[in-house]
Design a protein around this motif. Structure first.
Motif, PDB file in Angstrom:
ATOM      1  N   GLN A   5       7.599   1.654  -4.805  1.00  0.00           N
ATOM      2  CA  GLN A   5       7.265   2.993  -5.282  1.00  0.00           C
ATOM      3  C   GLN A   5       8.387   3.567  -6.140  1.00  0.00           C
ATOM      4  O   GLN A   5       8.186   4.522  -6.874  1.00  0.00           O
ATOM      5  CB  GLN A   5       6.966   3.932  -4.114  1.00  0.00           C
ATOM      6  CG  GLN A   5       5.599   3.674  -3.528  1.00  0.00           C
ATOM      7  CD  GLN A   5       5.247   4.717  -2.499  1.00  0.00           C
ATOM      8  OE1 GLN A   5       6.093   5.149  -1.722  1.00  0.00           O
ATOM      9  NE2 GLN A   5       4.001   5.115  -2.482  1.00  0.00           N
ATOM     10  N   SER A  28       0.865  -1.176   0.000  1.00  0.00           N
ATOM     11  CA  SER A  28       0.000   0.000   0.000  1.00  0.00           C
ATOM     12  C   SER A  28       0.903   1.228   0.000  1.00  0.00           C
ATOM     13  O   SER A  28       1.778   1.351   0.858  1.00  0.00           O
ATOM     14  CB  SER A  28      -0.897   0.033   1.232  1.00  0.00           C
ATOM     15  OG  SER A  28      -1.554   1.274   1.316  1.00  0.00           O
ATOM     16  N   PRO A  29       0.700   2.149  -0.936  1.00  0.00           N
ATOM     17  CA  PRO A  29       1.562   3.332  -0.976  1.00  0.00           C
ATOM     18  C   PRO A  29       1.384   4.243   0.241  1.00  0.00           C
ATOM     19  O   PRO A  29       2.181   5.144   0.453  1.00  0.00           O
ATOM     20  CB  PRO A  29       1.143   4.038  -2.264  1.00  0.00           C
ATOM     21  CG  PRO A  29      -0.202   3.518  -2.577  1.00  0.00           C
ATOM     22  CD  PRO A  29      -0.282   2.126  -2.003  1.00  0.00           C
ATOM     23  N   TRP A  30       0.364   4.003   1.050  1.00  0.00           N
ATOM     24  CA  TRP A  30       0.106   4.851   2.220  1.00  0.00           C
ATOM     25  C   TRP A  30       0.774   4.324   3.478  1.00  0.00           C
ATOM     26  O   TRP A  30       0.755   4.972   4.508  1.00  0.00           O
ATOM     27  CB  TRP A  30      -1.400   4.990   2.442  1.00  0.00           C
ATOM     28  CG  TRP A  30      -2.025   5.625   1.240  1.00  0.00           C
ATOM     29  CD1 TRP A  30      -2.020   6.962   0.941  1.00  0.00           C
ATOM     30  CD2 TRP A  30      -2.668   4.975   0.167  1.00  0.00           C
ATOM     31  NE1 TRP A  30      -2.644   7.169  -0.267  1.00  0.00           N
ATOM     32  CE2 TRP A  30      -3.058   5.968  -0.768  1.00  0.00           C
ATOM     33  CE3 TRP A  30      -2.971   3.651  -0.123  1.00  0.00           C
ATOM     34  CZ2 TRP A  30      -3.722   5.672  -1.942  1.00  0.00           C
ATOM     35  CZ3 TRP A  30      -3.638   3.369  -1.299  1.00  0.00           C
ATOM     36  CH2 TRP A  30      -4.004   4.365  -2.194  1.00  0.00           C
ATOM     37  N   LEU A  31       1.383   3.153   3.421  1.00  0.00           N
ATOM     38  CA  LEU A  31       2.094   2.631   4.592  1.00  0.00           C
ATOM     39  C   LEU A  31       3.474   3.263   4.673  1.00  0.00           C
ATOM     40  O   LEU A  31       4.187   3.334   3.674  1.00  0.00           O
ATOM     41  CB  LEU A  31       2.240   1.108   4.496  1.00  0.00           C
ATOM     42  CG  LEU A  31       0.959   0.305   4.624  1.00  0.00           C
ATOM     43  CD1 LEU A  31       1.243  -1.171   4.380  1.00  0.00           C
ATOM     44  CD2 LEU A  31       0.331   0.510   5.989  1.00  0.00           C
ATOM     45  N   PRO A  32       3.874   3.713   5.850  1.00  0.00           N
ATOM     46  CA  PRO A  32       5.202   4.326   5.985  1.00  0.00           C
ATOM     47  C   PRO A  32       6.313   3.275   5.997  1.00  0.00           C
ATOM     48  O   PRO A  32       6.080   2.113   6.312  1.00  0.00           O
ATOM     49  CB  PRO A  32       5.119   5.041   7.335  1.00  0.00           C
ATOM     50  CG  PRO A  32       4.124   4.241   8.109  1.00  0.00           C
ATOM     51  CD  PRO A  32       3.126   3.721   7.101  1.00  0.00           C
TER      52      PRO A  32
END
Length: 95
Positions: free
Chosen positions: A49, A15-19
């Motif tokens: 990413q 998920s691109p929103w996970l740090p």
């Protein structure tokens, strides 16, 4: 594929929103009992990413007789995987 034959955890979990950093890999082993041989295929993706020092993928094969082959795949933009099943691809982009 019927649910009883579905490989557990076969989907893509990025998920691109996970740090932070991300790594995921898939491992397949095929055994040929009539030959007494096995081979394994491993595929992995890291920091998908892109733009990170460790961004990339790798394909690895362990052949019968403990022979090992590998190929790095530095262009993560050519990678695709399904989130809900066993489907992935890494295309080389023409540049």
């Amino acid at each position: 594929m019927t649910p009883s034959l579905q490989t557990p955890h076969s989907g893509y979990h990025f998920s691109p929103w996970l740090p932070g950093r991300f790594f995921e890999g898939w491992y397949y082993r095929v055994t040929l009992p009539q030959l007494g041989e096995s081979f394994a295929f491993m595929y992995s993706i890291e920091d998908p990413q892109g733009g990170q020092p460790h961004s990339g993928g790798a394909a690895q094969i362990l052949r019968p007789g403990d022979r090992y082959l590998w190929q790095t795949l530095p262009d993560v933009m050519g990678f695709w995987a399904a989130g809900d099943g066993l489907a992935l691809n890494h295309c080389r982009r023409e540049g």
